[in-house]
Motif scaffolding. Structure first.
Motif, short mmCIF file in Angstrom:
data_model
loop_
_atom_site.label_atom_id
_atom_site.label_comp_id
_atom_site.label_asym_id
_atom_site.label_seq_id
_atom_site.Cartn_x
_atom_site.Cartn_y
_atom_site.Cartn_z
N ALA A 292 -60.90 -18.29 44.31
CA ALA A 292 -61.90 -19.08 44.73
C ALA A 292 -63.17 -18.16 45.10
O ALA A 292 -64.26 -18.04 44.74
N LYS A 294 -64.39 -14.07 46.86
CA LYS A 294 -63.98 -12.79 47.06
C LYS A 294 -63.65 -12.42 48.61
O LYS A 294 -63.90 -13.07 49.39
N ASN B 83 -69.48 -15.31 48.75
CA ASN B 83 -68.34 -15.42 48.22
C ASN B 83 -68.04 -15.83 46.97
O ASN B 83 -66.85 -16.43 46.48
N LEU B 84 -69.08 -16.34 46.40
CA LEU B 84 -69.22 -16.88 44.80
C LEU B 84 -68.79 -18.24 45.04
O LEU B 84 -69.51 -19.08 44.24
N ALA B 85 -67.61 -18.84 45.75
CA ALA B 85 -66.96 -20.18 45.90
C ALA B 85 -67.08 -20.78 44.31
O ALA B 85 -67.60 -21.81 44.12
N LEU B 86 -66.18 -20.08 43.40
CA LEU B 86 -66.09 -20.82 42.14
C LEU B 86 -64.89 -21.93 42.62
O LEU B 86 -64.26 -21.73 43.57
#
Lengths: 295, 383
Positions: A292, A294, B83-86
Motif C-alpha cells: 500500500a 512505501k 507514501n503513495l497510498a495505493l
C-alpha cells in the motif's frame, strides 16, 4: 556420548514431549468420537472390559438426539424415557451465535474505526469498553436476567442475540482497532480525494484491507458465542434453549447421564466452528496491506 | 482557470503552529514548489489546499472560487501522497479506475478503459495493469500513484514529497519526467519537498516555508541569486552560502564593510541604502562557495588555511579556516591545494550579499560592482 547420539537423544526427547502433549489434547476428542458411536452397553466398562473402540458401531445415539430411538425404530428400548430433539436447540444456537456475532461485528467494527481513525472518545473510551469485560459474566448475569425479564427479552432469540453482541463487543473493538491502526490513514484520504464519501472510503478502500482481521475476529467471536453455556442457561427457559444447555440436560431416569447421546451432540457442535475456519481460511492470512505504502 | 489562492491561512495543532498566516498566489498551469525542512508546515499546506485539513483561519480559492468549506471531492484536485497510498487489494487497473468510478458522471466501461489506458500509456505502465501494488517496484508504484491522480484530469495536482523514497538514480529520472509531464498537461502542480535540488530543477516558482511562514516566493534563479533572508540563503545551494560577520561604518562619505581580515568599500547610494540604514545591527556578508576562489596568498587578499579538500569529480569543495570559522569554496577539478596550505581568498564582489544576522537581506550585488576591496587600514577590529 557422541554428538550424533546426543542429537538423536534430543530428537527422541522432543518427539516424546510432542506425543505426550498430543495425547493430553486429543484424548477428549478420541473419547467424544468413539463414544458417539457406542451403543449404551459399551459406554462404561462392563465386567472389567473397556471398549477402546466401539464393538458394535451404531448411529443410535444420533437417532436418539433427533427424536428417534437409540435401538432403531423396530426395537423396544427400555432406555427411552422421553423423546428428545436437538434440532431446535441447534438452530437456536446457530441463530443466536450468528446474530450476536453479526451485531457485535457491525457495531464493534464501526466503533473501532472511529477510535482508530478519528480518535473518537479520546484515550478513555477504548478502556471504558474494555472495562465492560472486567466483570465475570456470572457476576452480572442475574441483574441482566431481571432486566431481560422486564424488557420481555427473557427466553427469546433477540434477547440472546443482544446479550451475545454486548458481551463480545469489547473483543471486536479491541481486535479491529489494532487492524485499522495498521492501515495507513492516507488510504482513507486518497479515497476521499478520489471522490468517495466518508462511508464509501470506509467500505471501498479501508474495509477490504482489514478483511483478514475481520474474518479472524468473526471466527473468534462466533466460537465464544457458540460455546456459551452460562448465559443461555440463565437467560432462556425451555423455548429457546441453546445446544450446550440442551446437551447438559440429556439424561434419562434409567441410565443417568446419556454419554453416547451427549457425545453425538458434542460431535455435531464441533462442526460449525470447523466449517467456518475452513471457509475463511484464505482470509486468515495476514499481510494484506503489503504494497500500500512505501516503508 | 485553476489558479490557487491562499489568504491568511493558519492552522494550529494543539499548541504547535503548523501554518502561520500563509498568503500564496499560485498561477494557472504553474509548477509551484514548496520547499522547507521537515515539519515546516509543507504537508499541512497541501492538505489544506486539497481540503483534508480545514484551516483555523483564512481562505482557499481555486479558479477564483472560495473552496474553504468544500469537500475534497468537490474541489477537482488530485493528490499524490508521500507514501503513495495505493489500494493494495486492487489491481493497477482498478487503482487507476477508482477515481473515475466514484464520480457522479461516472464514465461507461469503454470510456473508463480508454482513459485508464491513456493515463497508463502516458506513464509507461500499460503492461502492469493487471498487477497488484505489492508486485511492483518502487518506481512503478510511483507511476501508478501519479496515474491515479492523472486519470480524472483534475484542475490542480498536489504532490507531497513523492520522490523521497526512491533511489537516487530513479529520482533524477522521475524529476525530469515529472517536469515534462506537467508541461504536457499544462495544469497547475503544487509540489512539496525538502530537497532543494528538486525544487530548483523542476519549479517555475519556489516558495520557501519555515515554521509555517512563507519566507520567499520567487523563481528558482531568483531564490538562489537574491535570497530574501539568511535562512533562504542557506536552504538553497550546496554547500550552503558562507556567512561572515561584518561591521559597517561610514568613513569620509564612503560606506565601509569591515569583515575579519579585510574590508569593503562602496558608495552609500541607493543600492546600498538598506545597508547604511542598518548601522548598529549585527550584519553578515554572504558569499556562495562558487563565488569564492582559492588563489595564492597575497598581501592584498584575506588569507586562510586549508582544512579539507573534497574532490567531487566535476568540482572540488575546499574547506578553509578563516577567522576561526569554516568557509567553503568550490574550485575547478585538479585544484592543487592540500590541508594546511595557506591560501588567499578572492571573493567575487559582484555576487555577494548582505543580511541582517539571522534575518532579512539588505543588499544583493547581483552582478553590480558597488563594492570594492580596500587595503585594511586597521581601524578598529571586527568582533
Amino acid at each position: 556420548m557422541s554428538a550424533l547420539a546426543k542429537r538423536r537423544a534430543g530428537v527422541i526427547l522432543r518427539l516424546g514431549a510432542v506425543a505426550a502433549t498430543l495425547v493430553v489434547f486429543l484424548f477428549p476428542v478420541y473419547w467424544l468420537v468413539t463414544m458417539a458411536f457406542k451403543p449404551q452397553q459399551e459406554w462404561a466398562p462392563t465386567e472389567g472390559q473397556i471398549f477402546w473402540l466401539p464393538h458394535d458401531w451404531t448411529f443410535g445415539n444420533f437417532r436418539r438426539i433427533f427424536g428417534g430411538s437409540a435401538t432403531g425404530d423396530s426395537g423396544l428400548s427400555f432406555l427411552i424415557s422421553t423423546p428428545i430433539d436437538a434440532l431446535t436447540p441447534i438452530l437456536n444456537s446457530l441463530v443466536a451465535s450468528v446474530g450476536g456475532t453479526a451485531l457485535a461485528l457491525v457495531i464493534g467494527t464501526s466503533t473501532a474505526y472511529g477510535i482508530s481513525r478519528f480518535g473518537a472518545g479520546g484515550k478513555v473510551l477504548p478502556f471504558q469498553i474494555l472495562q465492560l469485560r472486567m466483570f465475570p459474566p456470572i457476576a452480572i448475569i442475574i441483574p441482566v436476567l431481571f432486566l431481560w425479564t422486564y424488557l420481555k427479552l427473557f427466553d427469546t432469540l433477540p434477547g440472546l442475540v443482544i446479550i451475545y453482541a454486548a458481551i463480545t463487543f469489547p473483543f471486536v473493538v479491541w481486535l479491529m482497532r489494532s487492524f485499522f491502526d495498521e492501515v495507513p490513514r492516507e488510504i482513507r484520504e486518497a479515497a476521499i480525494v478520489d471522490g468517495c464519501s466518508e462511508l464509501g472510503a470506509f467500505r471501498k478502500a479501508v474495509l477490504p484491507l482489514v478483511r483478514g482481521g475481520l474474518a479472524t475476529t468473526a471466527l473468534f467471536v462466533f466460537i465464544l458465542n457458540w460455546s456459551d453455556f452460562l448465559i443461555a442457561l440463565v437467560l432462556t427457559s425451555q423455548r429457546v434453549h441453546t445446544a450446550p444447555v440442551f446437551l447438559s440436560q440429556i439424561q434419562s431416569a434409567a441410565t443417568g447421564q446419556e454419554y453416547g447421546s451427549q457425545a453425538a451432540l458434542g460431535l455435531i457442535l464441533i462442526i460449525p466452528p470447523v466449517l467456518l475456519s475452513i471457509l475463511i481460511q484464505r482470509h486468515l492470512v495476514r499481510g494484506l496491506t503489503f504494497g500500500a505504502v512505501k516503508r | 482557470m485553476a489558479d490557487v489562492t491562499l489568504r491568511g491561512v493558519a492552522r494550529r495543532f494543539g499548541g504547535r503552529t503548523a501554518l502561520d498566516g500563509v498568503d500564496l498566489d499560485i498561477s494557472d498551469g504553474e509548477f509551484f514548489c514548496v520547499l522547507g525542512p521537515p515539519s515546516s508546515g509543507k504537508s499541512t499546506l497541501l492538505r489544506t489546499i486539497v481540503g483534508l485539513e480545514p484551516p483555523d483561519e483564512g481562505t482557499v480559492s481555486i479558479g477564483g472560487r472560495d473552496v474553504t468549506d468544500l469537500a475534497p471531492a468537490a474541489r477537482d484536485i488530485a493528490i499524490v501522497f508521500q507514501n503513495l497510498a495505493l489500494y493494495p487489494d486492487k489491481t493497477v487497473y482498478d487503482n487507476l479506475a477508482f477515481p473515475l468510478r466514484q464520480r457522479k458522471d461516472r464514465p461507461g466501461r469503454d470510456e473508463e478503459r480508454r482513459r485508464v489506458e491513456q493515463a497508463a500509456r502516458t506513464l509507461g505502465i500499460e503492461k502492469l495493469l493487471s498487477r497488484r501494488p505489492a508486485q511492483l517496484s518502487g518506481g512503478e508504484r510511483q507511476r501508478v500513484a501519479i496515474g491515479r491522480a492523472l486519470v480524472r484530469t483534475p484542475r490542480v495536482f498536489l504532490f507531497d514529497e513523492p520522490l523521497s523514497a526512491l533511489d537516487a538514480l530513479l529520482r533524477i529520472r522521475m524529476r525530469a519526467e515529472l517536469k515534462h509531464l506537467q508541461r504536457e498537461l499544462g495544469r497547475t502542480l503544487v509540489y512539496v519537498t525538502n530537497d532543494q535540488v528538486e525544487a530548483m530543477s523542476m519549479a517555475d516558482r519556489v516558495c520557501v516555508l519555515e515554521s509555517g511562514r512563507v519566507l520567499q516566493v520567487a523563481p528558482p534563479r531568483v531564490v538562489y541569486d537574491r535570497p530574501a533572508s539568511t535562512y533562504v540563503s542557506r536552504i538553497v545551494g550546496t554547500p550552503p552560502m558562507n556567512l561572515l560577520p561584518i561591521e559597517i561604518r561610514v568613513v569620509d562619505g564612503e560606506l565601509r564593510l569591515q569583515a575579519p581580515g579585510f574590508s569593503l568599500a562602496g558608495p552609500p547610494g541607493p543600492a546600498l541604502e538598506g545597508v547604511v540604514n542598518a548601522q548598529g545591527q549585527r550584519l553578515v556578508l554572504g558569499a556562495r562557495p562558487e563565488d569564492i576562489s582559492i588563489v595564492p596568498p597575497a598581501r592584498s587578499l584575506p588569507t586562510a588555511r586549508v582544512v579539507a579538500v573534497e574532490p567531487l569529480g566535476g568540482e572540488v569543495v575546499v574547506d578553509v579556516e578563516f577567522d576561526g570559522r569554516i568557509v567553503k569554496a568550490i574550485e575547478p577539478p585538479g585544484t592543487a591545494v592540500a590541508p594546511d596550505d595557506l591560501v588567499g581568498l578572492q571573493i567575487d564582489l559582484s555576487r555577494v550579499h548582505v543580511f541582517v544576522e539571522d534575518g532579512e537581506a539588505l543588499y544583493h550585488a547581483a552582478g553590480r560592482s558597488d563594492l570594492t576591496l580596500v587595503e585594511d587600514v586597521g581601524v578598529g577590529s571586527p568582533r
